[in-house]
Design a protein around this motif. Sequence first.
Motif, PDB file in Angstrom:
ATOM      1  N   TYR A  16       0.842  -1.192   0.000  1.00 13.45           N
ATOM      2  CA  TYR A  16       0.000   0.000   0.000  1.00 13.45           C
ATOM      3  C   TYR A  16       0.885   1.253   0.000  1.00 13.45           C
ATOM      4  O   TYR A  16       0.679   2.178  -0.790  1.00 13.45           O
ATOM      5  N   ASN A  17       1.885   1.272   0.876  1.00 14.68           N
ATOM      6  CA  ASN A  17       2.807   2.407   0.942  1.00 14.68           C
ATOM      7  C   ASN A  17       3.625   2.539  -0.339  1.00 14.68           C
ATOM      8  O   ASN A  17       3.918   3.656  -0.775  1.00 14.68           O
ATOM      9  N   MET A  18       4.013   1.428  -0.943  1.00  8.75           N
ATOM     10  CA  MET A  18       4.766   1.476  -2.202  1.00  8.75           C
ATOM     11  C   MET A  18       3.909   2.082  -3.308  1.00  8.75           C
ATOM     12  O   MET A  18       4.414   2.891  -4.114  1.00  8.75           O
ATOM     13  N   ASN A  19       2.634   1.730  -3.364  1.00  8.01           N
ATOM     14  CA  ASN A  19       1.744   2.304  -4.382  1.00  8.01           C
ATOM     15  C   ASN A  19       1.577   3.806  -4.178  1.00  8.01           C
ATOM     16  O   ASN A  19       1.563   4.572  -5.140  1.00  8.01           O
ATOM     17  N   ILE A  20       1.456   4.225  -2.921  1.00  2.00           N
ATOM     18  CA  ILE A  20       1.364   5.659  -2.635  1.00  2.00           C
ATOM     19  C   ILE A  20       2.659   6.357  -3.053  1.00  2.00           C
ATOM     20  O   ILE A  20       2.630   7.413  -3.689  1.00  2.00           O
ATOM     21  N   TYR A  21       3.788   5.760  -2.731  1.00  2.00           N
ATOM     22  CA  TYR A  21       5.081   6.345  -3.102  1.00  2.00           C
ATOM     23  C   TYR A  21       5.198   6.487  -4.620  1.00  2.00           C
ATOM     24  O   TYR A  21       5.614   7.535  -5.122  1.00  2.00           O
ATOM     25  N   LYS A  22       4.810   5.451  -5.346  1.00  2.00           N
ATOM     26  CA  LYS A  22       4.890   5.503  -6.811  1.00  2.00           C
ATOM     27  C   LYS A  22       3.967   6.585  -7.371  1.00  2.00           C
ATOM     28  O   LYS A  22       4.348   7.303  -8.308  1.00  2.00           O
ATOM     29  N   ALA A  23       2.766   6.714  -6.806  1.00  2.00           N
ATOM     30  CA  ALA A  23       1.834   7.743  -7.278  1.00  2.00           C
ATOM     31  C   ALA A  23       2.386   9.139  -7.000  1.00  2.00           C
ATOM     32  O   ALA A  23       2.312  10.031  -7.862  1.00  2.00           O
ATOM     33  N   LEU A  24       2.948   9.336  -5.816  1.00  2.00           N
ATOM     34  CA  LEU A  24       3.531  10.639  -5.484  1.00  2.00           C
ATOM     35  C   LEU A  24       4.740  10.954  -6.368  1.00  2.00           C
ATOM     36  O   LEU A  24       4.935  12.097  -6.797  1.00  2.00           O
ATOM     37  N   LYS A  25       5.536   9.954  -6.622  1.00  2.00           N
ATOM     38  CA  LYS A  25       6.711  10.133  -7.482  1.00  2.00           C
ATOM     39  C   LYS A  25       6.269  10.518  -8.894  1.00  2.00           C
ATOM     40  O   LYS A  25       6.840  11.429  -9.508  1.00  2.00           O
ATOM     41  N   GLU A  26       5.262   9.848  -9.398  1.00  2.00           N
ATOM     42  CA  GLU A  26       4.730  10.142 -10.737  1.00  2.00           C
ATOM     43  C   GLU A  26       4.199  11.577 -10.790  1.00  2.00           C
ATOM     44  O   GLU A  26       4.461  12.311 -11.747  1.00  2.00           O
ATOM     45  N   TYR A  27       3.463  11.970  -9.764  1.00  2.00           N
ATOM     46  CA  TYR A  27       2.932  13.338  -9.703  1.00  2.00           C
ATOM     47  C   TYR A  27       4.069  14.353  -9.658  1.00  2.00           C
ATOM     48  O   TYR A  27       4.029  15.381 -10.340  1.00  2.00           O
ATOM     49  N   ASP A  28       5.078  14.073  -8.868  1.00  2.00           N
ATOM     50  CA  ASP A  28       6.227  14.964  -8.747  1.00  2.00           C
ATOM     51  C   ASP A  28       6.953  15.101 -10.088  1.00  2.00           C
ATOM     52  O   ASP A  28       7.332  16.201 -10.488  1.00  2.00           O
ATOM     53  N   PHE A  29       7.134  13.994 -10.789  1.00  2.00           N
ATOM     54  CA  PHE A  29       7.770  14.031 -12.111  1.00  2.00           C
ATOM     55  C   PHE A  29       6.963  14.900 -13.076  1.00  2.00           C
ATOM     56  O   PHE A  29       7.529  15.691 -13.823  1.00  2.00           O
TER      57      PHE A  29
END
Length: 121
Positions: A16-29
């Motif tokens: 769950y935390n990994m999916n949140i991290y990936k979504a935040l990273k994508e948004y940041d990019f």
Amino acid sequence: KELHDKHNNVVKEFFYNMNIYKALKEYDFEKNLFFRKEIIEKCRALMLIDSIKEKQDKYNALREKWFDAGPVSREDYERLHDEWKEIANHFHDQLGEYYDKLHQEQEENLKRKKCCWKKPG
């Protein structure tokens, strides 16, 4: 059974935390990509300014913003880096020509002053 349930909960929380991290990273990019594209467009608009001093000051401010901007995805990075390098080379070449011309004029003025100036005595 209790240990197995704990393990499953920890694994679920991890993914769950990994999916949140990936979504935040994508948004940041995406946000950084937009910001960097905006900087490139502003630099392209600077090319139309005639005043070298104004152009140099604004380019330096945009250059700082460029280096302060966050990371983008690898695919976008290569394309943006090539565009930025092209723009930076344009400004550096233009400023180099201007300052070379300025130094040449200064040398000519110095030669004229030395030629016409006589030592007292």
